[in-house]
Design an enzyme around this catalytic site. Structure first.
Site, PDB file in Angstrom:
ATOM      1  N   GLN A   1       0.835  -1.202   0.000  1.00 55.23           N
ATOM      2  CA  GLN A   1       0.000   0.000   0.000  1.00 55.23           C
ATOM      3  C   GLN A   1       0.870   1.253   0.000  1.00 55.23           C
ATOM      4  OE1 GLN A   1      -2.363  -0.735   3.492  1.00 55.23           O
ATOM      5  NE2 GLN A   1      -4.130  -1.404   2.305  1.00 55.23           N
TER       6      GLN A   1
ATOM      7  N   ASP B   1      11.423  -7.063  -2.999  1.00 56.21           N
ATOM      8  CA  ASP B   1      10.358  -7.826  -2.346  1.00 56.21           C
ATOM      9  C   ASP B   1      10.774  -9.292  -2.310  1.00 56.21           C
ATOM     10  OD1 ASP B   1       7.975  -8.445  -1.121  1.00 56.21           O
ATOM     11  OD2 ASP B   1       6.749  -7.316  -2.519  1.00 56.21           O
TER      12      ASP B   1
ATOM     13  N   GLY C   1       8.146  -4.465   6.965  1.00 53.45           N
ATOM     14  CA  GLY C   1       7.921  -4.730   8.376  1.00 53.45           C
ATOM     15  C   GLY C   1       6.514  -5.222   8.626  1.00 53.45           C
TER      16      GLY C   1
ATOM     17  N   ASN D   1      10.150  -7.430  13.953  1.00 54.35           N
ATOM     18  CA  ASN D   1      10.818  -6.574  12.982  1.00 54.35           C
ATOM     19  C   ASN D   1      12.320  -6.433  13.162  1.00 54.35           C
ATOM     20  OD1 ASN D   1       8.546  -5.898  11.442  1.00 54.35           O
ATOM     21  ND2 ASN D   1       7.985  -4.227  12.793  1.00 54.35           N
TER      22      ASN D   1
ATOM     23  N   VAL E   1      10.473   3.793   7.935  1.00 49.84           N
ATOM     24  CA  VAL E   1       9.064   4.161   8.046  1.00 49.84           C
ATOM     25  C   VAL E   1       8.310   3.237   9.000  1.00 49.84           C
ATOM     26  CG1 VAL E   1       6.894   4.357   6.750  1.00 49.84           C
ATOM     27  CG2 VAL E   1       9.041   5.192   5.747  1.00 49.84           C
ATOM     28  N   THR E   2       8.624   1.947   8.971  1.00 53.01           N
ATOM     29  CA  THR E   2       7.837   0.953   9.699  1.00 53.01           C
ATOM     30  C   THR E   2       7.999   1.082  11.205  1.00 53.01           C
ATOM     31  OG1 THR E   2       8.168  -0.570   7.869  1.00 53.01           O
ATOM     32  CG2 THR E   2       7.378  -1.515   9.931  1.00 53.01           C
ATOM     33  N   ASN E   3       6.872   1.018  11.918  1.00 58.79           N
ATOM     34  CA  ASN E   3       6.899   1.066  13.378  1.00 58.79           C
ATOM     35  C   ASN E   3       7.394  -0.238  14.003  1.00 58.79           C
ATOM     36  OD1 ASN E   3       6.039   3.677  14.038  1.00 58.79           O
ATOM     37  ND2 ASN E   3       3.914   3.149  13.597  1.00 58.79           N
TER      38      ASN E   3
ATOM     39  N   ASP F   1       3.202  12.609  11.425  1.00 59.03           N
ATOM     40  CA  ASP F   1       2.570  13.191  12.608  1.00 59.03           C
ATOM     41  C   ASP F   1       2.657  14.721  12.567  1.00 59.03           C
ATOM     42  OD1 ASP F   1       2.391  10.434  13.911  1.00 59.03           O
ATOM     43  OD2 ASP F   1       4.539  10.674  13.611  1.00 59.03           O
TER      44      ASP F   1
ATOM     45  N   HIS G   1       7.462   7.979  16.775  1.00 58.62           N
ATOM     46  CA  HIS G   1       6.308   7.896  15.878  1.00 58.62           C
ATOM     47  C   HIS G   1       5.367   6.842  16.447  1.00 58.62           C
ATOM     48  CE1 HIS G   1       3.764   7.711  12.473  1.00 58.62           C
ATOM     49  NE2 HIS G   1       4.255   6.608  11.947  1.00 58.62           N
TER      50      HIS G   1
ATOM     51  N   SER H   1      -2.419   4.195   6.823  1.00 56.13           N
ATOM     52  CA  SER H   1      -2.756   5.396   6.061  1.00 56.13           C
ATOM     53  C   SER H   1      -1.680   5.592   5.005  1.00 56.13           C
ATOM     54  CB  SER H   1      -2.830   6.592   7.013  1.00 56.13           C
ATOM     55  OG  SER H   1      -1.722   6.606   7.905  1.00 56.13           O
TER      56      SER H   1
END
Length: 371
Positions: free
Chosen positions: A32, A59, A106, A122, A146-148, A176, A204, A282
């Protein structure tokens, strides 16, 4: 996602979508965001209308067909700036000579999956990719995680890629930051470009602190402190005119306050989006924020304006050293620097320290996952 770029001539990007141990839902999350960001990059939104790019898309072997389909879509779109697309499941090929690496691989945040659960899944991903980036990326490679939990994922990457300069590894808190700007703009009824110098302190995630004490808004060509425009900490939202703002602001409350609900709205935006859209992330706003982050890092922030970035702490504002923490930063000539000398009130100090404590606990948990 990895990008390969020779400064002034050609940029190479690597975009990391996934790792072998991903679940289907996690791959969906990465796709996404990745699907949203690649056309932005190819069209010049990230690096401007004159900067050619080469995209390296990484990927798993299981998704080669989908990745090659995306490659064909990109080439078929005839973006003038897009000189080549490399679609691969080989980490070395993906990282070869890249100048910018955007790490969106992640596991996603889901109901019941907290920060520590995410971390255990992760950290091994970021440990593995770190060594490949260190050995094969360009010496000046800029990394955006980017990944939490993004701050701690970035720190793990740095730990296992010691030769990558600490100032070249960052994490995304611009999403944010942008949401906080949009909330203020909607309340004051001005374009979002009229609001500046919000700060996201910390991480984040849930204990981030959106600080409006130094923020200003331009109304009728006059710049004013945001706190003067929304007096007494009251946040009385106007009727919501768009679904997008509804999803972000959670404006079902009759009276909101800058010191309570405004903070909560920024912190919990992702969870509200998930509930409303029944989606894992999002993606569009995240992709846009990543473009903003890289653009300002590469080209600089406008005079008198700062942005929020998760960067390596040097001890500024009493934040412990050697953690990746969101600070207000200015960027110039491809380098960032923490804005110094800002007054910190008691509430902000409390929230900043809470975020730092939270990050230290995350780091401790991450290290235990590596044992």
């Amino acid at each position: 996602m990895f990008f390969s770029l020779d400064w002034g001539e050609l940029f190479y990007f690597c975009i990391s979508y996934a790792a072998m141990q991903f679940s289907l839902a996690s791959e969906k999350l990465c796709w996404q965001i990745g699907y949203a960001i690649v056309p932005m990059i190819a069209r010049g939104i990230m690096l401007g209308p004159d900067q050619p790019v080469i995209l390296h898309l990484l990927d798993t072997e299981q998704t080669n067909e989908a990745l090659n389909s995306l490659k064909m879509e990109l080439l078929g779109s005839a973006f003038p700036l897009l000189k080549q697309v490399v679609a691969t499941s080989d980490n070395v090929e993906a990282c070869k000579d890249v100048n910018i690496a955007i790490m969106i691989a992640g596991y996603s945040r889901k109901d019941g999956l907290d920060t520590k659960d995410l971390m255990s899944k992760n950290v091994s991903i970021y440990k593995d990719v770190a060594s490949v980036l260190e050995q094969h990326a360009a010496a000046d490679c800029k990394v955006l995680v980017v990944t939490n939990p993004a701050n701690t994922n970035a720190l793990i990457l740095k730990q296992f890629a010691p030769s990558i300069p600490e100032e070249n590894i960052t994490c995304l808190t611009r999403l944010d930051h942008n949401i906080a700007l949009s909330l203020i703009a909607e309340k004051v009824k001005v374009p979002v470009s009229n609001v500046k110098n919000i700060i996201i302190w910390g991480n984040h995630y849930a204990n981030q602190y959106p600080d409006i004490n130094h923020a200003t808004v331009t109304i009728k060509n006059e710049e004013k402190p945001v706190k003067e425009c929304i007096p007494d900490d009251h946040w009385n939202p106007s009727p919501v005119k768009s679904l997008w703002l509804y999803l972000i602001c959670i404006c079902a409350y009759s009276s909101l306050q800058l010191k309570t609900e405004f903070i909560t709205n920024v912190q919990q935006r992702g969870a509200a989006w998930n509930r409303s859209q029944k989606a894992t992330n999002s993606a569009l706003s995240c992709a846009s924020a990543a473009c903003d982050h890289i653009h300002d890092w590469v080209y600089g922030t406008p005079k008198g304006k700062w942005v929020s970035m998760g960067v390596y702490s040097d001890g500024s504002y009493g934040i412990p050293k050697d953690i990746i923490y969101s600070f207000p930063v200015k960027c110039e000539k491809g380098k960032w620097s923490i804005v110094q000398g800002l007054t910190i009130d008691a509430l902000t100090r409390e929230k900043m320290d809470l975020a730092a404590k939270d990050l230290e606990e995350e780091i401790s948990m991450a290290k235990s996952c590596l044992d």
